[in-house]
Motif scaffolding. Structure first.
Motif, PDB file in Angstrom:
ATOM      1  N   UNK A 187      -9.757   7.508   9.091  1.00 29.21           N
ATOM      2  CA  UNK A 187      -9.379   7.145   7.709  1.00 29.21           C
ATOM      3  C   UNK A 187      -7.924   6.638   7.961  1.00 29.21           C
ATOM      4  N   UNK A 188      -7.792   5.096   7.585  1.00 28.84           N
ATOM      5  CA  UNK A 188      -6.440   4.664   7.925  1.00 28.84           C
ATOM      6  C   UNK A 188      -5.861   4.539   6.347  1.00 28.84           C
ATOM      7  N   UNK A 189      -4.714   4.931   6.397  1.00 26.73           N
ATOM      8  CA  UNK A 189      -3.792   4.679   5.273  1.00 26.73           C
ATOM      9  C   UNK A 189      -2.887   3.688   5.405  1.00 26.73           C
ATOM     10  N   UNK A 190      -2.893   2.495   4.931  1.00 24.44           N
ATOM     11  CA  UNK A 190      -2.367   1.365   5.437  1.00 24.44           C
ATOM     12  C   UNK A 190      -1.054   0.767   4.487  1.00 24.44           C
ATOM     13  N   UNK A 191       0.062   0.471   4.917  1.00 25.18           N
ATOM     14  CA  UNK A 191       0.988   0.127   4.249  1.00 25.18           C
ATOM     15  C   UNK A 191       1.863  -0.674   5.218  1.00 25.18           C
ATOM     16  N   UNK A 192       3.142  -1.047   4.554  1.00 16.78           N
ATOM     17  CA  UNK A 192       3.878  -2.009   5.333  1.00 16.78           C
ATOM     18  C   UNK A 192       5.480  -1.769   5.038  1.00 16.78           C
ATOM     19  N   UNK A 193       6.248  -2.018   6.044  1.00 14.42           N
ATOM     20  CA  UNK A 193       7.473  -1.757   5.921  1.00 14.42           C
ATOM     21  C   UNK A 193       8.466  -2.795   5.195  1.00 14.42           C
ATOM     22  N   UNK A 194       8.052  -4.170   5.712  1.00 17.81           N
ATOM     23  CA  UNK A 194       8.945  -5.147   4.997  1.00 17.81           C
ATOM     24  C   UNK A 194       8.254  -6.322   4.496  1.00 17.81           C
ATOM     25  N   UNK A 214       2.715  -0.024  -1.557  1.00 16.24           N
ATOM     26  CA  UNK A 214       1.295   0.442  -1.574  1.00 16.24           C
ATOM     27  C   UNK A 214       0.696   1.060  -0.782  1.00 16.24           C
ATOM     28  N   UNK A 215      -0.503   2.043  -0.888  1.00 17.42           N
ATOM     29  CA  UNK A 215      -1.268   2.490   0.363  1.00 17.42           C
ATOM     30  C   UNK A 215      -2.609   2.060   0.014  1.00 17.42           C
ATOM     31  N   UNK A 216      -3.261   1.341   1.071  1.00 17.91           N
ATOM     32  CA  UNK A 216      -4.465   0.722   0.819  1.00 17.91           C
ATOM     33  C   UNK A 216      -5.290   1.589   2.078  1.00 17.91           C
ATOM     34  N   UNK A 217      -6.618   1.747   1.595  1.00 17.17           N
ATOM     35  CA  UNK A 217      -7.197   2.540   2.507  1.00 17.17           C
ATOM     36  C   UNK A 217      -8.557   1.935   3.313  1.00 17.17           C
ATOM     37  N   UNK A 218      -9.017   2.114   4.496  1.00 16.22           N
ATOM     38  CA  UNK A 218     -10.121   1.928   5.070  1.00 16.22           C
ATOM     39  C   UNK A 218     -10.451   2.927   6.147  1.00 16.22           C
ATOM     40  N   UNK A 219     -11.548   2.559   6.501  1.00 18.81           N
ATOM     41  CA  UNK A 219     -12.082   3.659   7.791  1.00 18.81           C
ATOM     42  C   UNK A 219     -13.004   2.934   8.618  1.00 18.81           C
ATOM     43  N   UNK A 220     -13.196   3.691   9.508  1.00 17.95           N
ATOM     44  CA  UNK A 220     -14.157   3.362  10.752  1.00 17.95           C
ATOM     45  C   UNK A 220     -14.602   4.620  11.591  1.00 17.95           C
ATOM     46  N   UNK A 221     -15.741   4.261  12.206  1.00 17.31           N
ATOM     47  CA  UNK A 221     -16.148   5.427  13.010  1.00 17.31           C
ATOM     48  C   UNK A 221     -16.745   4.768  14.301  1.00 17.31           C
ATOM     49  N   UNK A 222     -16.102   4.902  15.234  1.00 21.59           N
ATOM     50  CA  UNK A 222     -16.321   3.723  16.262  1.00 21.59           C
ATOM     51  C   UNK A 222     -16.969   4.464  17.615  1.00 21.59           C
ATOM     52  N   UNK A 223     -17.940   3.418  18.067  1.00 21.84           N
ATOM     53  CA  UNK A 223     -18.231   3.845  19.489  1.00 21.84           C
ATOM     54  C   UNK A 223     -17.187   3.690  20.528  1.00 21.84           C
ATOM     55  N   UNK A 224     -17.455   4.065  21.656  1.00 22.01           N
ATOM     56  CA  UNK A 224     -16.291   3.714  22.739  1.00 22.01           C
ATOM     57  C   UNK A 224     -16.109   2.547  23.298  1.00 22.01           C
TER      58      UNK A 224
ATOM     59  N   UNK B 316      -4.665  -3.521  -2.549  1.00 19.13           N
ATOM     60  CA  UNK B 316      -5.021  -2.476  -3.079  1.00 19.13           C
ATOM     61  C   UNK B 316      -5.366  -2.526  -4.474  1.00 19.13           C
ATOM     62  N   UNK B 317      -6.634  -2.656  -4.663  1.00 13.68           N
ATOM     63  CA  UNK B 317      -7.278  -2.732  -6.141  1.00 13.68           C
ATOM     64  C   UNK B 317      -8.404  -1.691  -6.036  1.00 13.68           C
TER      65      UNK B 317
END
Lengths: 319, 565
Positions: A187-194, A214-224, B316-317
């Motif tokens: 699970x990725x919690x995505x934000x930015x600094x600048x 803001x914190x935006x979320x997405x996810x993945x479940x990857x193969x090698x 983010x919505x």
């Protein structure tokens, strides 16, 4: 106008040319007509939703363009032909309005049927990281993911590099290349600094904007494998060089990497502290924080690599 | 006939004969309040901006033609795409519609000028000077945050130079110009229609300009507010968009797209209006479903105000918000589809004359359809997560704004040039221009869908060759130069014909609306006699009436015959 250039013929030739072009493109470049997929279930589900729309789109496209070109060719002005003075046809107009609506309703239903498999993280598989035995990965400050446990990584966009903060007290982080175990829900919690950036690895699913504050979320479940992508939101002059990689290893390899990274960061910090102490004339203050990098003017392409830059580590927990 | 007009109070001064223009030369252009002269100023100015934006686009395509190109620095590249986008949207497509409307709306509704002629002149001059403000930044430091200028990148921390300020001030001026123009169109269309021209007899182009004007009046203040906030943030200690001080960078995106999505319809609805005028004339058949098209125009505009966040699907919505904007974007496809079906039904069983205006109008249907369909892909938000901010979007927006608006603009140029200049454009050259543009356009932009699908983001100044990116980009670059040749052919056509074209006469196309009732070009007062309007196609009625009176087929002399009768 010469006969060879009669509009009807040119139209037909152009259509044939484009059909040929599409066919060639379709066969020569296998993936030219569909989005990237094959790395993670959400990317695969987006791909299949896309393909359904593509089928509908081709039907609508051929139908409407066909009717247009047919009308243009068939009803070209000829001597003696008289145009039919028709003002409308209510039944026909209601019919095609309802027809268009029906296609869209079908699409809406199908999208919502597909949505959970794209949006909601899938549970970690049997080959993935087993969270119960490795407590250090268990997140303490975040609510549990919807389905089972997940490796939560904070992704932080900075001009012009991605920083990944791994969970736990070890304070392990990396730049540009994210290393994760296979078959594990990340699970990725995505934000930015600048400024605004956008996280995107095409084969691992859709992009998510990284917006400061803001914190935006997405996810993945990857193969090698190794998956590449780059920043998708204009973030300044070196936007084109803000690359991202995800290296997916087996659980054992991942744990080796994690341990190594932890040691490297510790060593680098100690050396930095030593250097600093020496430079400051041995005032006895072994300051760890600070250092160059991160925010500011344009950097050279590529940016700092993984273990080489153990700076800037204290500013990350601001969200 | 004349008695009934004289007995009706109209806000116009009827004159006894054609007024001879006393002032000639360049001062007559600078001081004019004549809607026709202002319209021509608009058209020339905006077309000049179109060429400048086009040259910028060619430079961008040159840079992307080969991988790892060093032709342009990233700084120059960012400046060029910012200027290109801003120019094409704010200085070309939106104002050129005001140019057409200025020239033909008063003529089409049988008025002698716009409601507020001096305000009209002011609108034009503000457009010109707004454009100059933007282009003067070329001598200093042009803006480089994209035509969307998202903060924090466009804030003073990350864009300290004055380019963004020039951009803000320029858009303020141009936005005010377009709002004043819109108020003027609304006042004109509401109050100055010819006797008998009820809402059900308003030409469809005039309908589209009415809707265009309302959209401008409703949406532009949101842009003005956002620009003012950005200016305050940059120079006066504001923190509207600064997340470190409690502001929100997302707020800009909402305000910006609340204007800039309706702006898409501001750009494309008048082009649809031109198509709705051109197709019945050259198919020799009444428009199919007049009411449906007029209603669809208003419907698209209303829904167009409710779809802005589909530009922000990766932001983010919450899912509820995403779902709402997906559905509203879907619904807007229905009235748009209705228009396309009605145009094809108008062609159906007509006798279609393959003149250049018709080619551009039907070409619009063909290519805009692709933009409409790719819009459905983008409206499905899970799919949008893959496609957003890639070349798929670049392809989509050019299919809508070039395939929709610019094809319509070219149809309008070829259709109304005889009225404006009194001379015909060359048909062979026009057809050559059409086919070159058609081929060049599709070669440039069709392949960009594939680029986006294979992961190429927008606004990158260089790329390394992975897979097919180099080939596809080269195809696109070649296409852009073919497209440029096509545009050049029309420029040559206009330059040649404005002095030496065949004399057009008042009604060369045997058209349906009142602008063809007067001479080409029209006298300063437009009409000596304003006919009573009995249908959507007043000129067809007039021709029929004249034929009954004289027993002969009338072509170019239609209007004079009626006045004498």
């Amino acid at each position: 106008m010469p006969r060879a250039l009669r509009p009807a013929r040119v139209i037909l030739a152009l259509l044939a040319f484009q059909a040929l072009g599409l066919t060639l493109a379709g066969s020569a470049f296998a993936d030219a007509l569909t989005p990237e997929s094959g790395g993670s279930p959400n990317a695969d589900e987006i791909d299949s939703l896309y393909k359904l729309i593509l089928v509908l789109a081709v039907i609508v496209f051929v139908g409407v363009e066909g009717a247009l070109i047919w009308a243009m060719v068939k009803f070209k002005a000829k001597k003696g032909a008289v145009a039919a003075q028709i003002h409308g046809n209510t039944r026909l107009e209601i019919g095609w309005t309802l027809g268009a609506a029906a296609v869209l309703i079908f699409l809406t239903v199908f999208t919502f049927l597909k949505l959970p498999s794209i949006r909601d993280p899938a549970p970690t598989g049997a080959n993935g990281l087993q969270f119960a035995s490795t407590a250090i990965y268990a997140s303490t400050d975040q609510p549990s993911p919807p389905e089972g446990k997940a490796l939560r990584i904070k992704v932080d966009g900075q001009q012009y590099v991605w920083r990944y903060q791994y969970p736990g007290k070890d304070d392990v982080f990396a730049y540009e290349e994210m290393v994760v175990p296979e078959d594990t829900t990340v699970v990725l919690e995505i934000s930015a600094d600048d400024v605004a950036h956008s996280w995107w690895i095409p084969k691992l699913g859709g992009k998510m904007d990284a917006l400061p504050g803001y914190i935006n979320k997405t996810w993945f479940k990857a193969r090698k494998g190794l998956y590449t992508g780059q920043c998708a939101e204009l973030c300044g002059r070196n936007h084109a060089n803000m690359l991202a990689r995800v290296r997916v290893l087996s659980v054992d390899e991942y744990e080796d990497w994690y341990a190594q990274q932890k040691t490297d960061i510790k060593t680098a910090r100690e050396e930095q502290a030593k250097t600093r102490a020496a430079l400051e004339g041995d005032k006895g203050e072994a300051a760890v924080s600070g250092g160059a990098g991160g925010v500011g003017g344009p950097q050279s392409s590529g940016g700092p690599e993984g273990t080489d830059v153990p700076s800037n580590d204290e500013e990350e927990d601001s969200q | 006939m004349e008695a009934s007009i004289a007995s009706r109070p109209r806000p116009q001064i009827a004159s006894a004969g054609p007024i001879k223009s006393t002032s000639k030369g360049w001062t007559s252009w600078v001081t004019t309040t004549d809607h026709k002269k202002i319209g021509i100023l608009y058209l020339y100015t905006t077309f000049l901006f179109f060429i400048m934006g086009g040259v910028e686009a060619l430079l961008l395509r040159l840079q992307l033609g080969v991988p790892d190109n060093t032709l342009l620095s990233p700084e120059k590249y960012n400046q060029l795409f910012t200027m290109h986008g801003t120019t094409m949207v704010f200085l070309f497509v939106i104002p050129i519609m005001a140019g057409f409307a200025n020239y033909v709306v008063p003529l089409m509704i049988g008025a002698r000028d716009m409601a507020f002629p001096r305000l009209n002149a002011w609108s034009y001059w503000m457009l010109l000077f707004g454009g100059i403000v933007l282009y003067f930044s070329l001598f200093f430091s042009p803006p480089e945050a994209g035509w969307t200028s998202y903060p924090p990148l466009s804030g003073s921390d990350y864009s300290p130079s004055g380019g963004i300020d020039a951009w803000i001030i320029s858009l303020h001026i141009v936005g005010l110009s377009s709002m004043l123009g819109a108020v003027n169109f609304v006042a004109t269309i509401f109050n100055m229609r010819a006797p008998g021209m009820g809402w059900g007899r308003l030409p469809l182009f005039v309908w589209s300009i009415l809707v265009y004007s309302f959209l401008i009046i409703i949406a532009t203040p949101a842009l003005a507010a956002a620009l003012a906030m950005l200016l305050v943030d940059r120079h006066f200690g504001g923190t509207f968009f600064d997340p470190t001080q409690g502001g929100s960078a997302l707020l800009w995106q909402h305000a910006f797209w609340f204007y800039s999505h309706p702006a898409v319809y501001i750009m494309v609805l008048p082009a649809f209006g031109i198509v709705s005028e051109v197709i019945p004339v050259f198919a020799r058949k009444p428009i199919f479903g007049y009411k449906a098209i007029a209603a669809a125009t208003a419907g698209i505009a209303f829904l167009g105000l409710l779809v802005w966040a589909h530009h922000m699907f990766a932001a983010p919505l919450s899912t509820v918000v995403l779902a709402f904007f997906m559905l509203s974007s879907f619904i807007i496809a229905i009235p748009t589809g209705v228009k396309i079906f009605n145009w094809i039904a108008t062609l159906w069983r007509g006798t279609i004359e393959y003149k250049t205006p018709l080619l551009f109008a039907t070409g619009l249907i063909g290519v805009f359809l692709i933009g409409g369909i790719s819009g459905i892909f983008l409206a499905v938000f899970p799919v949008n997560w893959q496609l957003h901010d890639t070349y798929f979007v670049v392809a989509h927006l050019h299919y809508v704004l070039f395939g929709g608006s610019v094809f319509g603009i070219f149809a309008g140029i070829y259709y109304w040039f005889p009225k404006m200049s009194g001379r015909m454009l060359s048909e062979p050259l026009g057809k050559a221009s059409f086919w070159t543009i058609m081929v060049g356009f599709n070669v440039t932009f069709l392949i960009q869908h594939s680029l986006g699908l294979s992961g190429m983001p927008r606004r990158i100044f260089e790329y390394t060759d992975t897979g097919s990116w180099a080939t596809w980009n080269l195809i696109s670059t070649v296409g852009s130069f073919i497209l440029a040749v096509g545009v050049l052919l029309t420029v040559i056509n206009v330059v040649r014909s404005v002095k030496n074209g065949a004399v057009a006469g008042p009604d060369p196309w045997k058209a349906n609306t009142l602008e063809w009732f007067t001479t080409s070009p029209p006298p300063e007062n437009n009409f000596d006699v304003i006919p009573r309007v009995r249908s959507v196609e007043p000129m067809k009625d007039i021709r029929r009436q004249v034929e009954q009176m004289t027993g002969t087929q009338q072509r170019h002399e239609a209007s004079r015959a009626l006045v004498e009768a």
